[in-house]
Enzyme design. Structure first.
Site: not given
Length: 615
Positions: A565-566, A331, A327, A568-569, A80
């Site tokens: 927010r934490p 998408d 991008d 995700g990676t 992406s």
């Protein structure tokens, strides 16, 4: 214009366990990866780390198709908006949408199986599940339901060999593989959705290949423009919207939109259409680094115009008053322009959601003035600008639901809450979902209005609404589809980008992140708008927001807002703040960063506050 896909027939009988183990063993899990994770839209890593996953997911995709009784599924090889060295995979379920959440855990387990033997155990379990769903095939592998896997890839140099791994593994399982070659992500999702034609509403023509994709969108779009002749309100192509300049992010979108350009040029030359713009595509593959200083992600996050890598002659004589950026896998789309003073203006996913939802509701109310027959609404995330939310509620007067960050969550919420659900993340990824009540409404309106004059306003609205489900790619966000939809709405209203931009003013924002020892110490509520733990954190954040509201005297307008927010990676916490001034947003973000550092185990030096001049 487009090439036909290559169809590969799999083994009539799946290969033996020993052969399957050898195939998996030939591409072992790299030591650099402890565990692969399935993100919002699939696996995504540096390309050299992915062969292991791609072999196993080729097997997995075949079994997913079998579990659905032979309904066709898809695998898209893309990273992406990520830089060119990265790659990844998105799995499309038979409805054209993303992989069912219940099957994500199976994909992750198979990707992370430490040895071929352990991978075979998981494969056997999934095979038995598929057989159990189809009792006539039990005990006879040769009687597995048919398996069909569509495969597409973006323009990255490492996408072809990775795609070949998926194809080889799926064929080994006995699946039929339809290789579409280089396509955009939404095109692959479209192919899968249309291949399972029994899942399509009858109002949408079934078009399973690339030429059909262009046909259905181009014809629906042109027909929507032609309705402008009937109402006498809009339907005029303003001088500075006759040429639409498209930044293709040096990716697949530039190649594919160029096909639309050729279609439109031909139709314009024949004089048989109405109001089509000239599409001027920039930033083709090879003209610059993929997604680097260009494309929707860069433009939206940096709020800067894209670098145009295309040779200078392509830009000569073209205005920068009507531009879009895709991008890398097409998408996402955002719009932007430079005004007469050369100032840059961005119209992101929030602005798109406002434009599209207001248009649809206006057309619906022309048929149903009370607005009771079809429930419409917009799904946003906590990252949506507060001004857009207030505009939707107070001016458009539509329902707004806040969902957890990530397209799979907002897509599900749009399905669940509304008969016509609009969602666009701020990054420009979004679509419109039309539910069964919408199609029933269209059928009833068609019967009721039959025989009335063509230029009756309700009849015009019906014509427009009937065209939308074919023009809109309902399986996933689609830069090309969304670009055409927005252009048609602007055309029908007689607007340019500046008129659209003036609907409301975005609140200034600031985003940041703070590194912590362990991101799991922070938890949030379901839509991530408030922290649940540590307990003291949300109370302190609310005090900071209240103090900023007093400082800015936010009485009637949008209130200052901040959430965390934490990640995700990584072990980090992401911060979002907005206020009525940039200095207020900076101050609120700085205070939130320090609270995280103190209350959530920040590592390294304390975060430095953002410095801005108080106005």
């Amino acid at each position: 214009m487009s090439s036909a896909p290559k169809i590969h027939r799999g083994n009539s009988v799946p290969i033996s366990n020993d052969q399957l183990a050898a195939l998996i063993d030939a591409h072992p899990k790299p030591s650099a990866i402890s565990n692969y994770s399935y993100g919002t839209a699939g696996f995504r890593y540096e390309a050299s780390l992915l062969p292991c996953v791609f072999v196993r997911m080729g097997i997995f995709a075949a079994l997913r198709s079998a579990s659905l009784g032979g309904e066709e599924v898809g695998v898209m090889i893309t990273a992406s908006h990520n830089p060119e060295p990265d790659n990844g995979m998105k799995i499309a379920d038979s409805n054209g949408g993303m992989l069912d959440a219940a099957w994500e855990k199976h994909a992750v387990s198979l990707a992370n199986a430490p040895t071929p033997k352990q991978a075979l155990v998981l494969i056997d379990t999934l095979s038995k599940y598929a057989l159990g769903r189809h009792p006539l095939a039990q005990g006879n592998p040769a009687k597995l339901p048919k398996m069909v896997v569509h495969v597409g890839r973006d323009t990255r140099s490492h996408s072809p060999p990775l795609a070949n791994l998926v194809i080889r593994a799926a064929l080994a399982m006995g699946a039929t593989v339809i290789d579409h070659g280089e396509v955009s992500t939404p095109m692959l999702h479209h192919f899968v959705m249309h291949a399972n034609g029994h899942l399509l509403p009858s109002i949408i023509p079934q078009r399973c290949n690339e030429s059909g994709y262009y046909e259905i969108m181009a014809l629906s779009y042109a027909a929507l423009l032609r309705t402008g002749k009937l109402d006498g309100v809009g339907g005029k192509r303003l001088a500075h919207t006759k040429e639409l300049v498209i930044d293709g992010a040096c990716g697949i979108g530039a190649l594919k939109i160029d096909t639309f350009r050729k279609i439109f040029d031909k139709l314009n030359a024949e004089g048989c259409t109405y109001g089509l713009p000239v599409l001027c595509t920039m930033n083709f593959p090879g003209e610059g680094p993929l997604n680097e200083n260009c494309g929707a992600e860069y433009v939206q996050k940096q709020q800067l115009p894209p670098k145009l890598y295309s040779p200078e002659p392509k830009m000569l004589g073209l205005s920068k008053g009507y531009m879009t950026s895709f991008d890398g896998d097409a998408d996402r789309v955002v719009f932007h322009f430079e005004d007469t003073q050369g100032k840059f203006h961005l119209l992101d996913g929030d602005k798109i959601a406002v434009l599209v939802s207001s248009f649809i509701q206006e057309e619906l109310r022309c048929i149903d003035p009370n607005g009771q027959a079809v429930k419409c609404g917009v799904v946003q995330t906590a990252y949506a600008n507060g001004s857009s939310t207030l505009y939707l509620k107070n001016v458009v007067k539509t329902n707004v639901v806040i969902a957890k960050t990530g397209v799979k969550f907002v897509h599900a919420a749009a399905h669940h809450h509304f008969d016509v659900g609009v969602y666009f993340e701020a990054n420009g990824h979004g679509t419109v979902l039309f539910g069964p009540k919408f199609y029933d409404f269209i059928a009833a309106a068609d019967a009721r209005l039959r025989g009335t004059p063509r230029n009756n306003r309700a009849n015009i609205a019906l014509r427009r609404l009937r065209l939308l489900p074919a023009l809109v790619n309902q399986s996933v966000g689609d830069a090309m589809s969304d670009m055409l939809l927005v252009d048609a709405i602007l055309f029908l209203r007689g607007w340019d980008l500046n008129t659209w931009a003036q609907l409301y003013s975005d609140m200034p924002t600031r985003q940041a992140k703070v590194k912590v020892a362990d991101r799991t110490v922070i938890t949030t509520n379901d839509n991530e708008t408030a922290a649940v733990s540590p307990v003291a954190l949300q109370k302190a954040l609310q005090s900071a927001m209240d103090a900023m509201a007093v400082e800015e005297n936010s009485v009637d307008g949008p209130k200052p807002r901040c959430f965390v927010r934490p990640s995700g990676t990584e072990d980090a916490v992401r911060v979002y703040a907005e206020a009525n001034t940039q200095s207020g947003a900076d101050s609120l973000a700085s205070e939130a960063m320090m609270l995280i550092y103190k209350l959530c185990g920040g590592v390294g030096s304390p975060p430095q506050p953002f410095i801005s001049n108080r106005l």
